[in-house]
Enzyme design. Structure first.
Site, PDB file in Angstrom:
ATOM      1  N   ASP A 105      41.975  52.320  54.640  1.00 18.85           N
ATOM      2  CA  ASP A 105      41.631  51.868  55.352  1.00 18.85           C
ATOM      3  C   ASP A 105      41.010  49.742  55.898  1.00 18.85           C
ATOM      4  O   ASP A 105      41.760  49.080  55.404  1.00 18.85           O
ATOM      5  CB  ASP A 105      40.471  52.526  56.818  1.00 18.85           C
ATOM      6  CG  ASP A 105      39.967  52.400  57.948  1.00 18.85           C
ATOM      7  OD1 ASP A 105      40.209  53.253  58.422  1.00 18.85           O
ATOM      8  OD2 ASP A 105      38.773  51.839  57.956  1.00 18.85           O
ATOM      9  N   ARG A 106      39.337  49.422  56.292  1.00 17.31           N
ATOM     10  CA  ARG A 106      38.474  48.957  56.157  1.00 17.31           C
ATOM     11  C   ARG A 106      39.338  48.135  54.709  1.00 17.31           C
ATOM     12  O   ARG A 106      38.962  46.832  54.291  1.00 17.31           O
ATOM     13  CB  ARG A 106      37.069  48.710  56.389  1.00 17.31           C
ATOM     14  CG  ARG A 106      36.956  49.749  57.024  1.00 17.31           C
ATOM     15  CD  ARG A 106      38.203  48.675  58.056  1.00 17.31           C
ATOM     16  NE  ARG A 106      37.542  48.144  59.140  1.00 17.31           N
ATOM     17  CZ  ARG A 106      38.262  46.660  60.325  1.00 17.31           C
ATOM     18  NH1 ARG A 106      39.320  47.114  60.299  1.00 17.31           N
ATOM     19  NH2 ARG A 106      37.388  45.468  59.700  1.00 17.31           N
ATOM     20  N   TYR A 210      34.486  44.648  62.182  1.00 21.11           N
ATOM     21  CA  TYR A 210      35.723  45.033  63.002  1.00 21.11           C
ATOM     22  C   TYR A 210      35.826  43.166  63.799  1.00 21.11           C
ATOM     23  O   TYR A 210      37.019  43.219  63.715  1.00 21.11           O
ATOM     24  CB  TYR A 210      35.666  46.270  64.003  1.00 21.11           C
ATOM     25  CG  TYR A 210      35.373  47.310  62.985  1.00 21.11           C
ATOM     26  CD1 TYR A 210      37.226  47.667  63.117  1.00 21.11           C
ATOM     27  CD2 TYR A 210      35.063  48.412  62.186  1.00 21.11           C
ATOM     28  CE1 TYR A 210      37.075  48.715  62.675  1.00 21.11           C
ATOM     29  CE2 TYR A 210      35.757  48.999  61.569  1.00 21.11           C
ATOM     30  CZ  TYR A 210      36.785  49.362  62.004  1.00 21.11           C
ATOM     31  OH  TYR A 210      37.144  50.957  61.411  1.00 21.11           O
ATOM     32  N   HIS A 270      43.886  60.846  58.101  1.00 22.01           N
ATOM     33  CA  HIS A 270      43.643  59.313  57.944  1.00 22.01           C
ATOM     34  C   HIS A 270      43.315  59.659  56.870  1.00 22.01           C
ATOM     35  O   HIS A 270      43.218  58.719  55.886  1.00 22.01           O
ATOM     36  CB  HIS A 270      43.185  58.925  58.821  1.00 22.01           C
ATOM     37  CG  HIS A 270      42.472  57.654  59.107  1.00 22.01           C
ATOM     38  ND1 HIS A 270      43.352  56.433  58.657  1.00 22.01           N
ATOM     39  CD2 HIS A 270      41.247  56.779  58.135  1.00 22.01           C
ATOM     40  CE1 HIS A 270      42.698  55.292  58.795  1.00 22.01           C
ATOM     41  NE2 HIS A 270      41.503  55.120  58.286  1.00 22.01           N
TER      42      HIS A 270
END
Length: 290
Positions: A105-106, A210, A270
């Site tokens: 993810d990030r 973000y 996820h």
């Protein structure tokens, strides 16, 4: 909370940022970078497995967990180029000039940027369940873009996103822990509580992270695409089959970015390092032999 049998320390990576990091094992170094809305704890199963024959380094990214959170609503301090430099500095501070990096993810965006910017330091890159930043924005359109509503919310100018999220922090972050998980038992109550605690205390820096992805990170990706820059080291991409569900070929989007690419899908949610740790460990071990 801590990963069992890992030693913890704070490592200064810039003049004003120190990272909380867990380290264990010996052998070739592997840095594991967490995603949203998590901390380094998401790697607890995979890290323990890899530590049998690798030096495993699990930091909280800047702005997350118990690492420092510089104030910068613009997002510049959370550009993936800056966060990737943190990772290189961390590895060097721990005695490693070259290392493999895996991100979820990030953390995957940071790992990709580290590979693009510092190929002399990064030996292997693994990306879990993301696309390169530029492609992520290009494929989110129409009704399918609803899955990424949080990306659009946190891309807004400073002020409103921070206030909205802070007002309902546990509900906001908890929504993703629920909606993105196929097996709720993969995130036990005590781990969930730690993720919520850490995220609740990091709203401004998470939003800034973000916001950077919608701004400066896009600029960096656009420049790389125009220059034909690619990841030159072995790359493994592991994803859910969300590409087909959203109407695009994820592997095809990855190929222009990596010369030596292995792409696979896994049947889980996820949070795959927690839901399918054996598969993720196996994928990382395969990558490290290439």
């Amino acid at each position: 909370m801590k990963i069992k049998d890992f030693e913890y320390q704070r490592v200064r990576v810039t003049g004003d940022v120190a990272l909380n990091v867990a380290v264990a094992g010996s052998g070739s170094p592997v840095v594991l970078l967490h995603g949203f809305p998590q901390t380094h704890l998401m790697w607890r199963h995979v890290a323990a497995d890899l530590a049998a024959d690798h030096t495993v380094i699990c930091p909280d990214l800047r702005g997350y967990g118990d690492s420092d959170k510089p104030a910068d609503p613009s997002g510049a301090a959370y550009a993936k180029r800056v966060m990737a430099a943190d990772v290189v500095a961390l590895a060097r501070a721990l005695g490693h000039d070259r290392f493999a990096v895996a991100g979820h993810d990030r953390g995957a965006h940071v790992a990709i940027r580290a590979g693009l910017d510092r190929p002399e330091a990064v030996t292997h890159v693994a990306s879990l369940d993301v696309l390169p930043t530029l492609d992520s924005w290009e494929v989110l359109r129409g009704r399918s873009a609803a899955v990424g509503f949080h990306l659009f919310l946190m891309a807004q100018p400073p002020g409103l996103p921070e206030r909205m999220i802070a007002a309902t922090a546990d509900e906001f972050f908890g929504f993703f822990l629920d909606a993105w998980t196929r097996d709720p038992a993969a995130i036990p109550a005590e781990v969930r509580a730690e993720y919520l605690r850490a995220s609740r205390e990091a709203v401004p820096s998470i939003v800034a992270d973000y916001r950077a992805t919608a701004g400066v990170d896009m600029e960096h990706d656009e420049a790389d695409r125009a220059a034909g820059r690619r990841l030159t080291m072995p790359v493994s991409v592991v994803q859910q089959d969300w590409g087909a569900a959203l109407g695009f070929d994820a592997a095809a989007l990855w190929r222009p970015w990596a010369a030596d690419l292995t792409h696979r899908t896994v049947a889980c949610g996820h949070f795959m390092a927690e839901e399918a740790p054996a598969e993720i460990s196996a994928a990382l071990r395969e990558l490290l032999t290439r």
